[in-house]
Design a protein around this motif. Structure first.
Motif, PDB file in Angstrom:
ATOM      1  N   ASN A 132       0.824  -1.191   0.000  1.00  0.00           N
ATOM      2  CA  ASN A 132       0.000   0.000   0.000  1.00  0.00           C
ATOM      3  C   ASN A 132       0.867   1.254   0.000  1.00  0.00           C
ATOM      4  O   ASN A 132       1.705   1.435   0.861  1.00  0.00           O
ATOM      5  CB  ASN A 132      -0.906  -0.008   1.232  1.00  0.00           C
ATOM      6  CG  ASN A 132      -1.869   1.150   1.233  1.00  0.00           C
ATOM      7  OD1 ASN A 132      -2.167   1.707   0.195  1.00  0.00           O
ATOM      8  ND2 ASN A 132      -2.334   1.514   2.406  1.00  0.00           N
ATOM      9  N   CYS A 141       0.310   5.435  -0.309  1.00  0.00           N
ATOM     10  CA  CYS A 141      -0.639   6.539  -0.356  1.00  0.00           C
ATOM     11  C   CYS A 141       0.106   7.804  -0.763  1.00  0.00           C
ATOM     12  O   CYS A 141       1.257   7.993  -0.390  1.00  0.00           O
ATOM     13  CB  CYS A 141      -1.279   6.749   1.007  1.00  0.00           C
ATOM     14  SG  CYS A 141      -2.174   5.313   1.602  1.00  0.00           S
ATOM     15  N   CYS A 158      -3.859   3.647  -7.660  1.00  0.00           N
ATOM     16  CA  CYS A 158      -4.622   3.567  -6.415  1.00  0.00           C
ATOM     17  C   CYS A 158      -5.934   2.832  -6.668  1.00  0.00           C
ATOM     18  O   CYS A 158      -6.268   2.511  -7.803  1.00  0.00           O
ATOM     19  CB  CYS A 158      -4.913   4.967  -5.876  1.00  0.00           C
ATOM     20  SG  CYS A 158      -5.907   5.970  -7.004  1.00  0.00           S
ATOM     21  N   ARG A 186      -6.006  12.680  -1.866  1.00  0.00           N
ATOM     22  CA  ARG A 186      -5.207  11.613  -1.236  1.00  0.00           C
ATOM     23  C   ARG A 186      -5.579  10.304  -1.911  1.00  0.00           C
ATOM     24  O   ARG A 186      -6.743   9.921  -1.958  1.00  0.00           O
ATOM     25  CB  ARG A 186      -5.511  11.528   0.251  1.00  0.00           C
ATOM     26  CG  ARG A 186      -4.844  10.378   0.946  1.00  0.00           C
ATOM     27  CD  ARG A 186      -3.753  10.849   1.833  1.00  0.00           C
ATOM     28  NE  ARG A 186      -3.180   9.742   2.614  1.00  0.00           N
ATOM     29  CZ  ARG A 186      -1.893   9.570   2.742  1.00  0.00           C
ATOM     30  NH1 ARG A 186      -1.056  10.400   2.187  1.00  0.00           N
ATOM     31  NH2 ARG A 186      -1.421   8.568   3.447  1.00  0.00           N
ATOM     32  N   THR A 187      -4.583   9.629  -2.457  1.00  0.00           N
ATOM     33  CA  THR A 187      -4.820   8.327  -3.077  1.00  0.00           C
ATOM     34  C   THR A 187      -4.495   7.243  -2.066  1.00  0.00           C
ATOM     35  O   THR A 187      -3.620   7.409  -1.219  1.00  0.00           O
ATOM     36  CB  THR A 187      -3.950   8.127  -4.327  1.00  0.00           C
ATOM     37  OG1 THR A 187      -2.570   8.146  -3.948  1.00  0.00           O
ATOM     38  CG2 THR A 187      -4.217   9.195  -5.366  1.00  0.00           C
ATOM     39  N   GLN A 188      -5.195   6.108  -2.163  1.00  0.00           N
ATOM     40  CA  GLN A 188      -4.949   5.002  -1.233  1.00  0.00           C
ATOM     41  C   GLN A 188      -5.507   3.697  -1.783  1.00  0.00           C
ATOM     42  O   GLN A 188      -6.244   3.688  -2.751  1.00  0.00           O
ATOM     43  CB  GLN A 188      -5.559   5.313   0.135  1.00  0.00           C
ATOM     44  CG  GLN A 188      -7.042   5.574   0.105  1.00  0.00           C
ATOM     45  CD  GLN A 188      -7.537   6.157   1.422  1.00  0.00           C
ATOM     46  OE1 GLN A 188      -6.815   6.858   2.123  1.00  0.00           O
ATOM     47  NE2 GLN A 188      -8.769   5.865   1.768  1.00  0.00           N
ATOM     48  N   TYR A 189      -5.128   2.608  -1.126  1.00  0.00           N
ATOM     49  CA  TYR A 189      -5.579   1.267  -1.489  1.00  0.00           C
ATOM     50  C   TYR A 189      -6.413   0.633  -0.391  1.00  0.00           C
ATOM     51  O   TYR A 189      -6.687  -0.541  -0.424  1.00  0.00           O
ATOM     52  CB  TYR A 189      -4.385   0.345  -1.743  1.00  0.00           C
ATOM     53  CG  TYR A 189      -3.755   0.522  -3.094  1.00  0.00           C
ATOM     54  CD1 TYR A 189      -4.325  -0.051  -4.219  1.00  0.00           C
ATOM     55  CD2 TYR A 189      -2.585   1.244  -3.225  1.00  0.00           C
ATOM     56  CE1 TYR A 189      -3.731   0.095  -5.453  1.00  0.00           C
ATOM     57  CE2 TYR A 189      -1.990   1.394  -4.461  1.00  0.00           C
ATOM     58  CZ  TYR A 189      -2.557   0.819  -5.562  1.00  0.00           C
ATOM     59  OH  TYR A 189      -1.969   0.960  -6.771  1.00  0.00           O
ATOM     60  N   TYR A 190      -6.818   1.370   0.611  1.00  0.00           N
ATOM     61  CA  TYR A 190      -7.425   0.765   1.794  1.00  0.00           C
ATOM     62  C   TYR A 190      -8.650  -0.086   1.503  1.00  0.00           C
ATOM     63  O   TYR A 190      -8.814  -1.138   2.073  1.00  0.00           O
ATOM     64  CB  TYR A 190      -7.779   1.835   2.823  1.00  0.00           C
ATOM     65  CG  TYR A 190      -6.563   2.523   3.382  1.00  0.00           C
ATOM     66  CD1 TYR A 190      -6.554   3.887   3.585  1.00  0.00           C
ATOM     67  CD2 TYR A 190      -5.413   1.807   3.689  1.00  0.00           C
ATOM     68  CE1 TYR A 190      -5.442   4.529   4.102  1.00  0.00           C
ATOM     69  CE2 TYR A 190      -4.304   2.438   4.195  1.00  0.00           C
ATOM     70  CZ  TYR A 190      -4.313   3.793   4.407  1.00  0.00           C
ATOM     71  OH  TYR A 190      -3.213   4.405   4.907  1.00  0.00           O
TER      72      TYR A 190
END
Length: 105
Positions: free
Chosen positions: A7, A9, A29, A93-97
């Motif tokens: 991950n 971000c 993402c 904000r980019t993320q993989y959560y």
């Protein structure tokens, strides 16, 4: 088993206007959080997959955060203000959560 957290971000900002939709910066993402920091009644329109038809846009009111999920790259989204201001900074904000890419091995 070794645990590897894949991950990553990224936070970034960009300047949007009310005439032409701008593409967001490109980061891999699965979701993008977008913040409309304006304090007046400016609505930020977010378009999915290079579509700039207002009828298919997501509106983010001033001072609100919106999360677009199910994307593979933040540059597939674009944004512009529906009304004033004529230009303003938006924060992302980019993320993989939601769709975790963590692996064991």
């Amino acid at each position: 088993m070794a645990f590897t957290n894949l991950n990553q971000c990224f936070s970034f900002s960009c300047v949007a206007n009310n005439t032409t939709a701008i593409k967001l910066s490109a980061f891999s993402c699965s979701e993008v959080n977008i913040f409309n920091p304006t304090s007046n009644a400016a609505v930020l329109l977010v378009y999915d997959v290079n579509t700039t038809t207002d009828a298919r846009a997501f509106g983010i009111p001033a001072g609100e955060i919106f999360s677009m999920k199910g994307v593979t790259d933040s540059s597939s989204l674009s944004a512009k203000f529906l009304t004033a201001p004529t230009g303003g900074t938006i924060y992302c904000r980019t993320q993989y959560y939601t769709h975790s890419t963590q692996s064991y091995g």
